[in-house]
Design a protein around this motif. Structure first.
Motif, PDB file in Angstrom:
ATOM      1  N   UNK A   1       0.867  -1.175   0.000  1.00 47.78           N
ATOM      2  CA  UNK A   1       0.000   0.000   0.000  1.00 47.78           C
ATOM      3  C   UNK A   1       0.908   1.231   0.000  1.00 47.78           C
ATOM      4  N   UNK A   2       1.188   1.792  -1.202  1.00 47.55           N
ATOM      5  CA  UNK A   2       2.136   2.897  -1.275  1.00 47.55           C
ATOM      6  C   UNK A   2       1.514   4.237  -0.877  1.00 47.55           C
ATOM      7  N   UNK A   3       2.332   5.094  -0.262  1.00 48.44           N
ATOM      8  CA  UNK A   3       1.956   6.464   0.103  1.00 48.44           C
ATOM      9  C   UNK A   3       2.953   7.388  -0.591  1.00 48.44           C
ATOM     10  N   UNK A   4       2.458   8.402  -1.282  1.00 46.21           N
ATOM     11  CA  UNK A   4       3.342   9.304  -2.011  1.00 46.21           C
ATOM     12  C   UNK A   4       4.136  10.196  -1.065  1.00 46.21           C
TER      13      UNK A   4
ATOM     14  N   UNK B   1      -1.295  14.474   0.441  1.00 43.26           N
ATOM     15  CA  UNK B   1      -0.682  13.153   0.361  1.00 43.26           C
ATOM     16  C   UNK B   1      -1.521  12.251  -0.541  1.00 43.26           C
ATOM     17  N   UNK B   2      -0.825  11.494  -1.368  1.00 45.21           N
ATOM     18  CA  UNK B   2      -1.502  10.562  -2.262  1.00 45.21           C
ATOM     19  C   UNK B   2      -1.399   9.140  -1.751  1.00 45.21           C
ATOM     20  N   UNK B   3      -2.521   8.420  -1.776  1.00 43.59           N
ATOM     21  CA  UNK B   3      -2.588   7.047  -1.292  1.00 43.59           C
ATOM     22  C   UNK B   3      -3.175   6.181  -2.406  1.00 43.59           C
ATOM     23  N   UNK B   4      -2.704   4.957  -2.481  1.00 41.68           N
ATOM     24  CA  UNK B   4      -3.310   4.003  -3.414  1.00 41.68           C
ATOM     25  C   UNK B   4      -4.694   3.652  -2.860  1.00 41.68           C
ATOM     26  N   UNK B   5      -5.696   4.470  -3.251  1.00 48.13           N
ATOM     27  CA  UNK B   5      -7.024   4.365  -2.643  1.00 48.13           C
ATOM     28  C   UNK B   5      -7.695   3.020  -2.899  1.00 48.13           C
ATOM     29  N   UNK B   6      -7.465   2.439  -4.070  1.00 44.35           N
ATOM     30  CA  UNK B   6      -8.090   1.151  -4.371  1.00 44.35           C
ATOM     31  C   UNK B   6      -7.652   0.088  -3.366  1.00 44.35           C
TER      32      UNK B   6
ATOM     33  N   UNK C   1       8.121   8.157  -3.222  1.00 41.61           N
ATOM     34  CA  UNK C   1       7.234   7.611  -2.188  1.00 41.61           C
ATOM     35  C   UNK C   1       7.719   7.992  -0.801  1.00 41.61           C
ATOM     36  N   UNK C   2       6.765   8.230   0.087  1.00 42.97           N
ATOM     37  CA  UNK C   2       7.113   8.491   1.486  1.00 42.97           C
ATOM     38  C   UNK C   2       7.174   7.186   2.272  1.00 42.97           C
TER      39      UNK C   2
END
Length: 846
Positions: free
Chosen positions: A539-542, A573-578, A668-669
């Motif tokens: 689950x990546x976080x930008x 912050x961007x999250x892989x929402x799916x 990625x953070x």
């Protein structure tokens, strides 16, 4: 002076038991202080040693992850001579970035200089042999075994693009289980020449002076090299922070201990002065001055202080060395030796002596004020009780503030008021110990009189007669109870809160995150490596985008607050929402979560109310650290709280694809890793740890949720164990004081008890009276201490908003149940001594 000293020695010899109790009380205090300091120093040494072994004894690495951009010799000199830099060691990775493709079948080449700091680079430490010189190499053990190479062998090594060269094997590198890549260490000067990188370094390893913060060095380096990358050893710092709060805790416990020994010495010397009033009177009548009497008592306190301090220091050294194995085991240390801070050890001894001298001042003043004729006329057998009147206002005032403190929290909920109530309650408890002790003694005696009418009444008179003497002991017991109860509450609150934060921060089995904080990030190639692992779902976080909101004025009419500035900083912050929604179903209070995938954003309900943004409104964002223009993003969903972020205020959430498209951020953070339960969990962890060998993984940290929770538990357990040990010593000091007081009280009433026995009282009645006296005193003292601790503990739970249930405090009622039996034990031996005396012989002597 000589005669005074001889007289003091005679007095102390005459009262061996009491003198021993006083010396042992001081010794316990000094022992506890010394032991705590030794334990802290040993723990600090053990933690630092472990951190240095795991992460290297350096503070940070600065440099670049591409061979196209390097540090020149002048750059290295500049950084090495910055204020606060202690040591430096240049590093050269000739094959890094895109050039790693040339080295798929070769060891990882690195060049370093033969300086002490180079040996601290954890992946390239020498296990055998010597540091390589020009034309030499040190190889990893696996590579040497696979190719049948020994130290001293001459081998041919290929340097892609630079030809094949003969080198002599000078040493063997340490074997690292989690590192499968083979390694080759060269001297940096030779490697620079071979790979055509004259006077160039990829990175620079730094060690900084004690007291200098990494932030200072970071600021200086970033000013000269804005785009340089840094490894700040954050994981090492986190391991070192495991001692956070330990030193203040030890200092507080030491202060309480030395304060307790002061009361014990004062009590002992007061008893001694009281018993020797007639002797002082005789000495005064034959010509001694007041100051000589005072000096005698001061000599006694000095003798007790010196002997007790020396004994305490010897005890601390002996116990820590004899039991270093069990101590290390209980505290979870890996120390091979106990570290003795001699300066703190001597300070403990000096404090013990100084405190006993201070403790002797008041009794010495009382002794000098004894009037000879009055002292000679005193009746030793007087059973007149002291003034035991309880002011009517005290229980009313105490009850009033207990009720007010409870109402303050539940209705006003003002922290400063609750803190004020704690201070007021502590003051009332501490300075009202005598009134509370008298009140509880009378209540307990009333109950006992229903069973043993006469004996209960007599026991009450005897306890009240010496209540002033016992107030000091009960004060120490109350202090120990308050510290124990509130200390446990504080530590458990910290534990529960940390566990809650960890569950929020580590929802899955593992976490990969950047070492550079909120402003940093790592390459997306790490995510590609994770995708190659079977059984691991990422689950990546930008990387976080710091931005200013530019259009707050457009929604001014909608918001409740009127003091919001025109521009405001937010974090996007961007999250892989799916993937996120598969594991954490999010219910939108307003809006539609599916619209977020089309470039919308999510904000918290708190921010929506605070700033006035609603569904359909656009937020104009201007990035702070990026070279991109302002952009407008539509609010498509409002949530109560966003998963993974316990504090969602002033955060804007969106899909990770939006961050890449709008802000051109592909770093990625962090990456949260969920393991498939059908796979071997330990093998999956090993595969994840191998990612650290990736050339672009120098600025990442990998966390294991189980390990992190275990660390928190061990840290809290260590502190609770130390706290309980200190409280146990304090209780032992209290018991010594009670034993001393009981023994002195019985000796003063030998004549009274002899008369009772001559008149027909059986030995069992005398024994019962004395045991009742001891039981009443310890029971009353424990009730006061535990009650004060629980009441103040409730206030502490309220202030901290602790998850601890108030019913948990009921466990602290157990000491109250045990306390009467402790009093019986303390009184038993003096009572047995008394009933063995011949009453007729005693009366003849009197």
């Amino acid at each position: 002076m000589r005669n005074l000293l001889l007289l003091v020695i005679r007095y102390l010899s005459k009262q061996k038991g009491r003198t021993f109790f006083a010396i042992f009380g001081v010794a316990l205090s000094v022992f506890l202080m010394s032991f705590l300091f030794i334990t802290y120093e040993t723990m600090e040494y053990s933690v630092r040693k472990s951190a240095d072994e795991n992460f290297g004894a350096y503070d940070l690495i600065v440099g670049y992850e591409t061979i196209d951009k390097t540090l020149s010799e002048s750059d290295v000199e500049y950084i090495s001579h910055l204020s606060g830099v202690k040591e430096s060691a240049p590093i050269l990775f000739p094959y890094i970035g895109d050039r790693m493709l040339d080295m798929e079948t070769y060891p990882m080449y690195i060049g370093m200089r033969d300086v002490p700091l180079s040996q601290e680079f954890e992946h390239y430490r020498l296990a055998k042999g010597t540091f390589p010189k020009n034309g030499e190499v040190a190889l990893s053990k696996k590579y040497m075994i696979r190719n049948n190479i020994d130290i001293g062998s001459t081998i041919r090594m290929d340097f892609p693009s630079y030809g094949i060269h003969e080198v002599r094997v000078s040493g063997e590198l340490v074997d690292i289980e989690r590192m499968r890549n083979e390694r080759a260490l060269f001297h940096i000067d030779w490697l620079q020449e071979i790979t055509k990188n004259p006077d160039q370094a990829t990175a620079l390893m730094l060690s900084i002076d004690k007291g200098v913060s990494k932030e200072e060095i970071h600021t200086q380096i970033k000013y000269r090299f804005p785009d340089i990358e840094e490894n700040l050893q954050i994981e090492k710092d986190m391991e070192l922070e495991s001692l956070g709060g330990m030193k203040p805790m030890i200092q507080v416990l030491s202060a309480i201990t030395i304060f307790s020994s002061l009361f014990i010495v004062v009590s002992t010397l007061q008893i001694s002065v009281h018993e020797r009033q007639k002797e002082y009177a005789v000495i005064r009548l034959i010509g001694a001055f007041k100051k000589q009497i005072s000096r005698m008592v001061m000599f006694e306190s000095l003798f007790i202080g010196v002997c007790g301090s020396v004994m305490g220091m010897i005890m601390s050294l002996g116990i820590t060395y004899l039991f270093k194995g069990p101590i290390s085991l209980f505290l979870g240390l890996e120390a091979t030796a106990m570290i003795v801070p001699w300066n703190m050890l001597l300070l403990s001894g000096v404090l013990g002596i100084v405190v006993t001298i201070i403790a002797g001042m008041f009794p010495s003043y009382l002794a000098s004020k004894v009037l000879p004729l009055e002292a000679l006329q005193m009746s030793k057998a007087s059973i007149a009780t002291q003034n035991t009147h309880i002011p009517f206002w005290y229980p009313i005032l105490l009850t009033f503030f207990i009720v007010v403190s409870s109402l303050t929290h539940y209705y006003l909920q003002q922290t400063w008021l609750t803190v004020s109530m704690i201070v007021v309650l502590f003051t009332l408890f501490f300075f009202g110990i005598r009134h509370l002790l008298v009140l509880i003694i009378k209540m307990l005696s009333t109950i006992l009189q229903r069973v043993w009418k006469t004996d209960g009444w007599i026991a009450k008179l005897y306890v009240l007669k010496h209540v002033k003497r016992n107030v000091k002991i009960v004060g120490v017991l109350m202090l120990a109870s308050i510290v124990a109860i509130n200390g446990v509450i504080l530590l458990l609150t910290v534990y529960f809160n940390l566990n809650k934060d960890l569950e929020q921060e580590f929802p899955f089995e593992m976490l990969i995150t950047t070492v550079e904080g909120n402003k940093g990030g790592f390459s997306g190639s790490i995510l590609e490596s994770i995708h190659d692992l079977e059984g691991v779902s990422p689950l990546p976080i930008s990387s976080y985008v710091m931005a200013m909101i530019k259009n707050l004025s457009e929604v001014e009419h909608k918001r409740e607050a009127s003091d919001i500035s025109i521009t405001l900083g937010m974090t996007v912050v961007g999250v892989d929402l799916k993937t996120l929604l598969e594991h954490f179903p999010i219910t939108a209070i307003e809006g539609d979560m599916n619209k977020v995938f089309n470039g919308g954003v999510i904000i918290s309900r708190e921010d929506a109310e605070k700033f006035g943004y609603g569904i359909g409104d656009e937020i104009e964002l201007s990035p702070v650290f990026l070279e991109s223009e302002s952009t407008r993003l539509e609010v498509t969903a409002i949530v109560e709280e966003f998963p993974l972020y316990s504090k969602s205020s002033q955060w804007i959430f969106t899909d990770i694809s939006t961050i890449e498209r709008v802000f051109n951020v592909d770093a990625l953070h962090s990456i949260h890793l969920k393991f498939d339960s059908n796979y071997d969990q330990e093998k999956l962890k090993e595969q994840v740890y191998l990612i650290q060998q990736h050339p672009e993984a120098s600025n990442i940290i990998i966390y294991d949720r189980v390990e992190e929770m275990s660390k928190v538990f061990n840290q809290v357990f260590q502190r609770i164990l130390i706290l309980c040990s200190a409280i146990a010593v304090l209780v032992l000091i209290v018991l010594l004081g009670l034993s001393n007081n009981m023994a002195a009280s019985i000796r003063e009433r030998v004549t009274e008890f002899s008369i009772m026995r001559v008149l027909g009282s059986p030995n069992r009645q005398i024994l019962r009276l004395l045991l009742m006296e001891g039981g009443i005193l310890t029971f009353a003292g424990t009730i006061i201490g535990i009650t004060a601790g629980i009441i103040l503990g409730c206030q502490l739970i309220a202030i901290l908003e602790s998850p601890i249930s108030y019913s948990f405090l009921l466990w602290f009622l157990v000491p109250i149940i045990i306390s009467p039996f402790v009093g019986l034990f303390v009184s038993l031996f003096p009572a047995l001594w008394l009933i063995r005396l011949d009453p007729n012989a005693t009366l003849k002597v009197e």
